[in-house]
Write a protein that holds these residues in place. Structure first.
Motif: not given
Length: 368
Positions: A196-197, A202-204, A274-275, A281-282
């Motif tokens: 989750n973290d 990555l999203k931010c 995996f994450i 996005s990357f």
């Protein structure tokens, strides 16, 4: 510890005394040397392709050891300057952001900035542009920078720290992290908190990094596919041994120990990959696994040349500079000297028989 409490107490030990992070972070320094070529390859590739007018670099989780943080910044800038001269490009301006949680000892770094910028100008010589440095307090699990602003992001030995202690691990009794005796739900809760973290991280960053921008992230991790392994948990197991001994002798209340867990997770390269793919996005360019001994290079040299037996005090001081603020916030300062005296004896016994290492997972990512 709730999330807000972790943000308030998670920091490296401030100041410049012999147990401060500034004076004891030799392992982190060795890791930066091991990953130097990966960082330099990534920022050179970025610069030659994008050639931004102002190159924005962020070091996330900079901590207070200016010799580590500012040496990385200096090396990145030198790499770009060498590429700039090869391309006969115009003077380059740099905007550098140093980020950590609000209670980080930023002042130790800020006091070094004048010396750093002067040395940088001297080292780079004629044709060097300007370098501006700012401190950015805040959690990197949330937004920190304007949209499409950063070109290069670096982080080393920070992303294994979680935003909060995982929920639902009350049955991890007498342990302070993932251990041999941890129930399966504890292992699952730790991974889910990391997933989750890291997803949020990555999203931010996907909103803040320009398209084609790059990140090089080094995370304390593990080679094993098993969540529990000696390479990822042993330093905390030995500290838990010292704490348990102090419970038995009445120094610490047992309930206090049973409610203390380290907000950290050491992932495998597969879990990180995996994450990254899940968030989307990357692009993962490469994943490198390295290891670093608990012993400093100086101690290894002495041992090879039979100068003296290894004293684990440097390693214990290094661990103390990382763990002390968390321990004080939960147990109080009264136990610290006794705890680390015992920890030193336990570590010394362990290292007399085993070669102990930390595993590092370094990933190079490009913003899609």
């Amino acid at each position: 510890m709730a999330m807000i409490q972790v943000e308030q107490v998670l920091r490296m030990k401030e100041g410049t005394d012999e147990t401060s992070y500034v004076k004891t972070s030799y392992i982190q320094k060795q890791v930066l040397l091991l990953t130097k070529s990966i960082k330099e390859k990534a920022i050179k590739e970025l610069y030659c392709k994008e050639r931004p007018e102002i190159l924005c670099i962020a070091d996330l989780g900079c901590s207070s050891a200016e010799s580590n943080t500012l040496s990385v910044v200096s090396e990145l800038i030198e790499t770009v300057e060498n590429a700039r001269r090869e391309l006969e490009n115009r003077k380059q301006e740099y905007q550098v952001y140093l980020n950590d949680l609000p209670r980080n000892d930023f002042n130790t770094i800020f006091r070094s900035l004048t010396k750093f910028t002067n040395q940088l100008k001297l080292r780079m010589g004629n044709g060097f542009g300007h370098c501006f440095v700012n401190g950015v307090p805040g959690s990197f699990y949330g937004r920190l920078f304007p949209s499409k602003h950063l070109h290069f992001v670096h982080s080393s030995y920070s992303l294994m720290w979680l935003s909060q202690v995982p929920q639902g691990i009350e049955d991890n009794k007498r342990n302070i992290y993932i251990a041999r005796t941890s129930p399966p739900n504890v292992l699952r809760a730790y991974y889910e908190q990391f997933e989750n973290d890291f997803f949020n991280f990555l999203k931010c960053r996907s909103e803040e990094v320009v398209f084609g921008g790059m990140m090089v992230l080094t995370i304390l991790g593990r080679k094993s596919t098993q969540q529990y392994s000696k390479e990822s948990s042993y330093e905390w197991e030995l500290l838990a041994t010292a704490l348990n001994d102090m419970v038995l002798e009445g120094y610490i209340d047992e309930e206090k120990l049973n409610t203390f867990n380290i907000p950290q997770y050491t992932p495998s390269a597969e879990e990180i990959g995996f994450i990254v793919e899940k968030e989307g996005s990357f692009t993962l360019n490469e994943a490198d696994i390295s290891e670093v001994s608990w012993e400093s290079k100086e101690h290894e040299y002495c041992k090879i040349n039979s100068y003296k037996a290894f004293d684990p005090y440097d390693f214990v001081k290094c661990m103390r500079s990382v763990a002390e603020p968390l321990l004080i916030s939960h147990f109080s300062e009264a136990i610290i000297e006794e705890l680390f005296k015992r920890y030193r004896e336990i570590v010394q016994a362990s290292m007399a028989n085993d070669t102990n290492v930390f595993i590092n997972v370094t990933v190079s990512l490009t913003r899609r």
